[in-house]
Design a protein around this motif. Sequence first.
Motif, PDB file in Angstrom:
ATOM      1  N   ILE A  63      -4.969  -4.330   1.532  1.00 50.04           N
ATOM      2  CA  ILE A  63      -5.422  -3.822   0.235  1.00 50.04           C
ATOM      3  C   ILE A  63      -6.745  -3.085   0.390  1.00 50.04           C
ATOM      4  O   ILE A  63      -6.952  -2.007  -0.182  1.00 50.04           O
ATOM      5  CB  ILE A  63      -5.549  -4.977  -0.778  1.00 50.04           C
ATOM      6  N   TYR A  64      -7.638  -3.670   1.171  1.00 46.29           N
ATOM      7  CA  TYR A  64      -8.927  -3.013   1.405  1.00 46.29           C
ATOM      8  C   TYR A  64      -8.726  -1.647   2.068  1.00 46.29           C
ATOM      9  O   TYR A  64      -9.321  -0.645   1.653  1.00 46.29           O
ATOM     10  CB  TYR A  64      -9.819  -3.889   2.286  1.00 46.29           C
ATOM     11  N   ASP A  66      -6.065   0.284   2.091  1.00 41.70           N
ATOM     12  CA  ASP A  66      -5.415   1.208   1.157  1.00 41.70           C
ATOM     13  C   ASP A  66      -6.405   1.788   0.156  1.00 41.70           C
ATOM     14  O   ASP A  66      -6.259   2.931  -0.289  1.00 41.70           O
ATOM     15  CB  ASP A  66      -4.289   0.500   0.409  1.00 41.70           C
ATOM     16  N   HIS A  67      -7.422   1.012  -0.214  1.00 41.55           N
ATOM     17  CA  HIS A  67      -8.400   1.464  -1.199  1.00 41.55           C
ATOM     18  C   HIS A  67      -9.499   2.319  -0.571  1.00 41.55           C
ATOM     19  O   HIS A  67      -9.943   3.296  -1.176  1.00 41.55           O
ATOM     20  CB  HIS A  67      -9.036   0.263  -1.912  1.00 41.55           C
ATOM     21  N   PRO A  70      -7.365   5.986   1.159  1.00 38.37           N
ATOM     22  CA  PRO A  70      -5.985   6.109   0.659  1.00 38.37           C
ATOM     23  C   PRO A  70      -5.188   7.254   1.268  1.00 38.37           C
ATOM     24  O   PRO A  70      -3.963   7.268   1.151  1.00 38.37           O
ATOM     25  CB  PRO A  70      -6.191   6.307  -0.849  1.00 38.37           C
ATOM     26  N   THR A  74      -4.146   4.554   5.418  1.00 39.12           N
ATOM     27  CA  THR A  74      -2.947   3.916   4.889  1.00 39.12           C
ATOM     28  C   THR A  74      -1.752   4.077   5.831  1.00 39.12           C
ATOM     29  O   THR A  74      -0.764   3.357   5.703  1.00 39.12           O
ATOM     30  CB  THR A  74      -2.567   4.493   3.510  1.00 39.12           C
ATOM     31  N   LEU A 181     -10.363   1.967 -11.612  1.00 36.48           N
ATOM     32  CA  LEU A 181      -9.280   2.041 -10.636  1.00 36.48           C
ATOM     33  C   LEU A 181      -9.419   0.900  -9.612  1.00 36.48           C
ATOM     34  O   LEU A 181     -10.528   0.497  -9.273  1.00 36.48           O
ATOM     35  CB  LEU A 181      -9.333   3.395  -9.921  1.00 36.48           C
ATOM     36  N   ASN A 182      -8.296   0.384  -9.173  1.00 37.61           N
ATOM     37  CA  ASN A 182      -8.207  -0.671  -8.155  1.00 37.61           C
ATOM     38  C   ASN A 182      -8.637  -2.041  -8.652  1.00 37.61           C
ATOM     39  O   ASN A 182      -8.846  -2.950  -7.845  1.00 37.61           O
ATOM     40  CB  ASN A 182      -9.032  -0.309  -6.908  1.00 37.61           C
ATOM     41  N   VAL A 362     -12.693  -5.209  -2.775  1.00 37.74           N
ATOM     42  CA  VAL A 362     -12.682  -4.133  -3.771  1.00 37.74           C
ATOM     43  C   VAL A 362     -14.057  -3.478  -3.865  1.00 37.74           C
ATOM     44  O   VAL A 362     -14.172  -2.247  -3.919  1.00 37.74           O
ATOM     45  CB  VAL A 362     -12.245  -4.677  -5.150  1.00 37.74           C
ATOM     46  N   SER A 365     -14.650  -1.473  -0.734  1.00 36.86           N
ATOM     47  CA  SER A 365     -13.765  -0.310  -0.606  1.00 36.86           C
ATOM     48  C   SER A 365     -14.324   0.896  -1.348  1.00 36.86           C
ATOM     49  O   SER A 365     -14.235   2.030  -0.841  1.00 36.86           O
ATOM     50  CB  SER A 365     -12.364  -0.646  -1.099  1.00 36.86           C
ATOM     51  N   TYR A 369     -15.413   4.254   0.396  1.00 33.54           N
ATOM     52  CA  TYR A 369     -14.747   5.479  -0.040  1.00 33.54           C
ATOM     53  C   TYR A 369     -15.762   6.543  -0.433  1.00 33.54           C
ATOM     54  O   TYR A 369     -15.636   7.718  -0.054  1.00 33.54           O
ATOM     55  CB  TYR A 369     -13.833   5.149  -1.220  1.00 33.54           C
TER      56      TYR A 369
END
Length: 425
Positions: A63-64, A66-67, A70, A74, A181-182, A362, A365, A369
């Motif tokens: 999950i981390y 993917d965030h 992305p 991924t 988001l997320n 989260v 991430s 990002y």
Amino acid sequence: MTAGVEESSWMSAADRAAFEGKGAAVAQAASWSPSVSTPTFALASGQRELRLDLFRGLALWLIYIDHVSPDLLTWLTIRNYGFSDAAEIFIFISGFTAALVYGRATLEAGFLIGTARMLRRVWQIYTAHLLLFLVLMAEIAYVVAVSEKPSFYIQEMEVANFFKEPGPMMIQALLLRFRPLNMDVLPLYVVLMAFLPLVLLLARLHRDLPLALSIVFYALTIRLDLHLSTYGEGFWSFNPCAWQLLFVFGAWCALGGGRRLSPILDSPLVFWPAVTYLCAAFFVTLTWYFPQLEGFIPAWLARLIYPINKTDFDVLRFAHFLALAVVTLRFVPSDWSGLRSHWLRPLILCGQYSLQIFALGVALSFAGYALLMELDAGVVLHVIVGATGILIMSGIARTFTWYKWAMTGRERAKAVATDLTAQTP
């Protein structure tokens, strides 16, 4: 680990599963027939299933990744290779471990006390979500203030309404109707845990009743478009009316269903169709990135399978998760020696503190990002940021483990000292 250890307010359900269970009735091995109200839990009292911790830790890492990346990292996760992703793993294991822990608590202390403990857990998840919301909004506000492209982050994180009307949006955030988001998984977890007492109550009437009603409710959700709304005439990205099926299925497996499924899952008649389905799903996902392959999918089949909706937990995603589970259980049995490997220890520790590590992931991430976007980073920096976040998550999980060990040792020493004092004439 003893059954008398008090559960921590932030301890994960998987972690508490090793401590719960004091009565002999819970440990009995009699099967839970339709006429008997005592379940056969998937794990005996005090037994630990490290695979739960391992795969929930893996879900948190995925999950981390993917965030935080992305569009690039991924390709290292399962999201781009089939219909399901890490969210399915997390929700299933959450249902499984919650039923283990609170099913035993309800059996021992009664439905009223068991429900109170479940609602306490709901409150913990809710407050963790609110704390994460504040941290994430602070991160976004800081990045917006220092970035040369503030509007990008406001739109990307879906927080434009918050910066326009922070007061009303805070109220909507408290009601779980507004979130960046997320931040969709914990609200879903809140709702699913709130209905766990009903699941356990139905299970006392018949061992298969919760799953049967869950399937019916899922079918009605798809047919009638049942969903929860968000602020601004939107809807929840993870529809609880649909995702409850996976959570209840996990609970059903924990309450004896998994044992009854084992002979079926071990059969080659199930294993090879599961492998075939995974391969077919992989080919379909390839067509999303290589349009020239779309011609190999017949038009009638495309009309049948699309759209593969994540919000309403499409049945193809559920089938993909089940196929993954069948193959995984074949290669990772409960006595697999790798579960004791030092290399997998960080994954297991993260899985044991899932609520804290999820929230941390989260928050990290978005920070990662934003850093990657500001630096217009290439592949190397993406890998560095991804690996750094995982190292931080693993380090925090290890710190939690050390602290619990230190406090347990101190309490044990205090108990011994008190006992010696009492014996002194």
